[in-house]
Design a protein around this motif. Structure first.
Motif, mmCIF file in Angstrom:
data_model
loop_
_atom_site.group_PDB
_atom_site.id
_atom_site.type_symbol
_atom_site.label_atom_id
_atom_site.label_comp_id
_atom_site.label_asym_id
_atom_site.label_seq_id
_atom_site.Cartn_x
_atom_site.Cartn_y
_atom_site.Cartn_z
ATOM 1 N N TYR A 30 2.073 -2.978 4.791
ATOM 2 C CA TYR A 30 2.468 -2.025 3.779
ATOM 3 C C TYR A 30 3.995 -2.554 3.198
ATOM 4 N N LEU A 31 4.733 -3.200 4.106
ATOM 5 C CA LEU A 31 6.061 -3.641 3.665
ATOM 6 C C LEU A 31 5.849 -4.752 2.854
ATOM 7 N N LEU A 32 4.824 -5.527 3.167
ATOM 8 C CA LEU A 32 4.761 -6.824 2.129
ATOM 9 C C LEU A 32 4.274 -6.211 0.829
ATOM 10 N N VAL A 33 3.201 -5.272 0.906
ATOM 11 C CA VAL A 33 2.941 -4.672 -0.654
ATOM 12 C C VAL A 33 4.059 -4.061 -1.294
ATOM 13 N N GLY A 34 4.875 -3.345 -0.437
ATOM 14 C CA GLY A 34 6.203 -2.851 -1.224
ATOM 15 C C GLY A 34 7.145 -3.961 -1.456
#
Length: 486
Positions: free
Chosen positions: A225-229
């Motif tokens: 999720y952090l990578l997507v963000g």
């Protein structure tokens, strides 16, 4: 149904406005001052204790779950739909300024989280899997008020494994349905059935299976999720200064875009923040108490780090995804729709599938963490195996039902129950905070002496009701004895 929803919403708002918010703020500030701003001053120590070795028993086996596993169990509960749908709801209702109050309460609540999780460790008890504990246990053994512990346990069981978990299941169902255009009526039923089966397979395996699942799932889903963000923020990097400006400037006044007055902005940020990071709520101590550590303060520090991980990392990424992508919030959807729209507008329709996977990991891990909180409190009320089996079965049924229920009623009911749970816990930790401060002082003295702190009951003979911590051998284990003690 609309009348019931309105009743729950109105009375829940009153509880939060006139009781919970003032108590949260006053106690959080008091704990911050009395502890010497422990939630900031000891951040390096939080990372050090996160990876401490787990004390072992006479057979060379870990006494219970590790400090890191306890962190992932609590993170599994914290990091869920509140970080995606909850932040989206906060921004839709309170505007960007709600994020400022979410951050503020996370910092102040860090002190409350330290106190409650330190107490959870101090008053934990042994069971067949290692240790268990939490607010119900420190209410009984610390305050000598078993009635209060039972009241808290009942509220928690209704709140977490039932209300919150059904909300997580509902969000998974809504996201998957949206990925297929929202036109296939049987999808929620299939999603509910799959979730119910998966939940049953994990929860009937005990705390160690729960710990092994969350240890694998939580880091993976958070990183994904952090990578997507970060990708989406990077694509809109020029909007970042504007986003920060809107968060701070709209935190203290009327927001013309969404029509949110100052009280609404603050209340929305605080409620959604507490739903997400659970600081002071009384949930994380149930996970923290399971850890085998050599000093109660170590889990107080680790669980405070969990608050920061949840709010300053995961919630903030959601806020940035929305605000860099949707500068005009007028007429924007709420909750998962707002976050979903922001991601799809940047990455394309294929990201609906990616978000469904992320939501599933987030929400399923929360369901598992929520279940364990309930189990710990069921065992506080009764040791009947039949009661535990009945509870596990009900959890599976609720997961299925939540997948096809009304989201608005679940959200508002969860808010109200969460307020009651927080009220009981905040009163307890306010009364017992002196014990936590003594433990912090003992920990700090040992660290200054160059030792890895070890606590035994003899170090604080004036504190009664402590069930474990008999001597150094029982705390450190026969394998990892310290080389030098004072």
């Amino acid at each position: 149904m609309d009348a019931l929803n309105e009743f729950v919403l109105t009375n829940g708002d009153r509880l939060w406005t006139w009781i919970i918010l003032p108590l949260l703020a006053v106690l959080g500030i008091y704990f911050t001052v009395r502890s010497g701003v422990v939630q900031f001053r000891m951040i390096p120590e939080m990372f050090r204790t996160l990876t401490n070795k787990t004390p072992r028993d006479e057979n060379g086996e870990p006494q219970s779950v590790s400090a890191f596993q306890a962190f992932t169990i609590s993170a599994a509960s914290r990091v869920g739909v509140g970080n995606i749908a909850g932040v989206g709801t906060a921004i839709a209702i309170g505007g960007p300024g709600a994020i400022f109050w979410m951050w503020t309460m996370a910092f102040i609540g860090g002190a409350s989280s330290f106190i409650e999780s330190t107490l959870g460790q101090a008053y934990k008890v042994r069971d067949k899997d290692g240790f268990r504990g939490g607010p119900a246990y420190y209410m009984q053994h610390g305050l000598k008020a078993r009635w209060m512990g039972i009241l808290f346990a009942v509220i928690l069981i209704i709140c977490f494994p039932f209300a919150f978990s059904s909300l997580q299941a509902n969000t998974i169902s809504a996201t998957v349905s949206s990925s297929f255009g929202g036109e296939i009526s049987w999808i929620p039923w299939v999603v509910g059935a799959v979730l119910a089966v998966l939940t049953g397979l994990v929860i009937f395996g005990g705390v160690r299976r729960i710990a092994s699942v969350t240890q694998a799932v939580v880091p993976a889903m958070a990183l994904l999720y952090l990578l997507v963000g970060l990708v989406i923020v990077g694509m809109n990097i020029e909007q970042l200064p504007v986003v920060f400006a809107s968060i701070y400037t709209q935190a203290f006044g009327f927001n013309e875009v969404v029509g949110a007055a100052l009280g609404t902005i603050i209340m929305t940020g605080v409620k959604r923040g507490m739903f997400s990071n659970e600081a002071g709520l009384g949930s994380a101590p149930n996970a923290g108490a399971t850890a085998a550590v050599t000093h109660p303060v170590k889990q107080g520090l680790v669980q405070t780090l969990g608050v920061y991980f949840d709010t300053f990392l995961v919630c903030s990424i959601t806020a940035f995804i929305i605000l860099v992508s949707t500068p005009d919030l007028a007429g924007a959807g709420r909750g998962i729709e707002l976050t979903q729209g922001a991601i799809v507008s940047n990455l394309g329709s294929w990201s609906n599938v990616l978000l469904s996977v992320i939501i599933f990991l987030l929400a399923f891990s929360s369901i598992i963490g929520n279940y364990y909180y309930g189990e710990s409190n069921i065992e506080f009320i009764t040791t009947s195996r039949k009661a535990l089996t009945t509870y596990r079965t009900l959890v599976v049924v609720v997961i299925f039902a939540g997948s096809i229920a009304s989201a608005d009623l679940i959200w508002n009911t969860a808010d109200g129950i969460m307020g009651l749970m927080a009220l009981v816990n905040l009163v307890a930790i306010g009364l017992l905070s002196g014990v936590a401060f003594k433990l912090l002082r003992d920990y700090s003295q040992q660290r200054k002496a160059g030792l890895d702190p070890v606590f035994t009951r003899a170090r604080l003979p004036e504190v009664t009701g402590i069930q474990c911590w008999e001597d150094e051998l029982s705390v450190t284990g026969p394998i990892d004895l310290p080389v030098k003690r004072r």
